[in-house]
Motif scaffolding. Structure first.
Motif, PDB file in Angstrom:
ATOM      1  N   GLU A  66       0.812  -1.213   0.000  1.00  0.00           N
ATOM      2  CA  GLU A  66       0.000   0.000   0.000  1.00  0.00           C
ATOM      3  C   GLU A  66       0.852   1.272   0.000  1.00  0.00           C
ATOM      4  O   GLU A  66       0.328   2.366  -0.199  1.00  0.00           O
ATOM      5  CB  GLU A  66      -0.918   0.007   1.241  1.00  0.00           C
ATOM      6  CG  GLU A  66      -1.842  -1.184   1.343  1.00  0.00           C
ATOM      7  CD  GLU A  66      -2.824  -1.264   0.187  1.00  0.00           C
ATOM      8  OE1 GLU A  66      -3.396  -0.233  -0.203  1.00  0.00           O
ATOM      9  OE2 GLU A  66      -3.010  -2.382  -0.345  1.00  0.00           O
ATOM     10  N   ASP A  67       2.161   1.130   0.268  1.00  0.00           N
ATOM     11  CA  ASP A  67       3.021   2.313   0.376  1.00  0.00           C
ATOM     12  C   ASP A  67       4.346   2.085  -0.361  1.00  0.00           C
ATOM     13  O   ASP A  67       5.415   2.072   0.245  1.00  0.00           O
ATOM     14  CB  ASP A  67       3.273   2.644   1.853  1.00  0.00           C
ATOM     15  CG  ASP A  67       3.942   3.993   2.039  1.00  0.00           C
ATOM     16  OD1 ASP A  67       4.068   4.744   1.049  1.00  0.00           O
ATOM     17  OD2 ASP A  67       4.349   4.297   3.178  1.00  0.00           O
ATOM     18  N   SER A  68       4.248   1.904  -1.650  1.00  0.00           N
ATOM     19  CA  SER A  68       5.468   1.678  -2.434  1.00  0.00           C
ATOM     20  C   SER A  68       6.342   2.927  -2.503  1.00  0.00           C
ATOM     21  O   SER A  68       7.558   2.828  -2.703  1.00  0.00           O
ATOM     22  CB  SER A  68       5.122   1.202  -3.838  1.00  0.00           C
ATOM     23  OG  SER A  68       4.375   2.194  -4.525  1.00  0.00           O
ATOM     24  N   ASP A  69       5.756   4.102  -2.320  1.00  0.00           N
ATOM     25  CA  ASP A  69       6.535   5.344  -2.350  1.00  0.00           C
ATOM     26  C   ASP A  69       7.614   5.366  -1.275  1.00  0.00           C
ATOM     27  O   ASP A  69       8.736   5.818  -1.511  1.00  0.00           O
ATOM     28  CB  ASP A  69       5.633   6.568  -2.183  1.00  0.00           C
ATOM     29  CG  ASP A  69       4.792   6.852  -3.419  1.00  0.00           C
ATOM     30  OD1 ASP A  69       5.129   6.320  -4.501  1.00  0.00           O
ATOM     31  OD2 ASP A  69       3.806   7.601  -3.296  1.00  0.00           O
ATOM     32  N   MET A  70       7.295   4.870  -0.085  1.00  0.00           N
ATOM     33  CA  MET A  70       8.274   4.848   0.991  1.00  0.00           C
ATOM     34  C   MET A  70       9.454   3.957   0.616  1.00  0.00           C
ATOM     35  O   MET A  70      10.615   4.327   0.802  1.00  0.00           O
ATOM     36  CB  MET A  70       7.662   4.358   2.299  1.00  0.00           C
ATOM     37  CG  MET A  70       8.681   4.356   3.446  1.00  0.00           C
ATOM     38  SD  MET A  70       8.075   3.638   4.964  1.00  0.00           S
ATOM     39  CE  MET A  70       7.876   1.925   4.514  1.00  0.00           C
ATOM     40  N   GLN A  72      10.477   3.155  -2.377  1.00  0.00           N
ATOM     41  CA  GLN A  72      11.231   3.832  -3.434  1.00  0.00           C
ATOM     42  C   GLN A  72      12.137   4.904  -2.848  1.00  0.00           C
ATOM     43  O   GLN A  72      13.310   5.018  -3.235  1.00  0.00           O
ATOM     44  CB  GLN A  72      10.284   4.449  -4.451  1.00  0.00           C
ATOM     45  CG  GLN A  72       9.550   3.419  -5.278  1.00  0.00           C
ATOM     46  CD  GLN A  72       8.423   4.028  -6.095  1.00  0.00           C
ATOM     47  OE1 GLN A  72       8.139   5.220  -6.029  1.00  0.00           O
ATOM     48  NE2 GLN A  72       7.750   3.202  -6.882  1.00  0.00           N
ATOM     49  N   ASP A  73      11.635   5.671  -1.911  1.00  0.00           N
ATOM     50  CA  ASP A  73      12.436   6.715  -1.274  1.00  0.00           C
ATOM     51  C   ASP A  73      13.629   6.131  -0.530  1.00  0.00           C
ATOM     52  O   ASP A  73      14.735   6.680  -0.583  1.00  0.00           O
ATOM     53  CB  ASP A  73      11.582   7.544  -0.300  1.00  0.00           C
ATOM     54  CG  ASP A  73      10.566   8.420  -1.004  1.00  0.00           C
ATOM     55  OD1 ASP A  73      10.699   8.650  -2.228  1.00  0.00           O
ATOM     56  OD2 ASP A  73       9.625   8.886  -0.325  1.00  0.00           O
TER      57      ASP A  73
END
Length: 104
Positions: A66-70, A72-73
């Motif tokens: 649900e939080d692929s952005d984290m 990636q960061d």
């Protein structure tokens, strides 16, 4: 006139010696591994001195679909940290050869 030629030959030998030392230093640097880490070592990226990624390790605890952005960061943070270490070591190792030389 002969005196100047002797100086030139001596200088050329010094340049050749320095060139060999630079090549050896670069080869040693290229073989070295640099580990970059993201927050709390959740992601680690391993690079060689010639800026080639050898490995990336991702702690499974942080994988959240649900939080692929984290994720990636964190990967970006680890990669940038490793590349920063490579750059710093390169500057420290090779800088002594190029200091004061125009164009370097």
């Amino acid at each position: 006139m002969m005196r100047g030629m002797g100086n030139m030959q001596g200088m050329m030998k010094q340049v050749q010696k320095m060139q060999k030392e630079m090549v050896k230093a670069q080869e040693t640097l290229n073989e070295k591994e640099f580990v970059g880490e993201a927050t709390n070592q959740l992601v680690k990226a391993v690079f060689t001195g010639d800026r080639k990624m050898k490995d990336i390790q991702i702690n499974t605890e942080i994988i959240d679909p649900e939080d692929s952005d984290m994720l990636q960061d964190l990967v970006i943070m680890a990669v940038n940290d490793a590349l920063s270490k490579v750059e710093s070591e390169t500057e420290q190792t090779m800088g002594k050869y190029t200091k004061g030389m125009p164009g370097f």
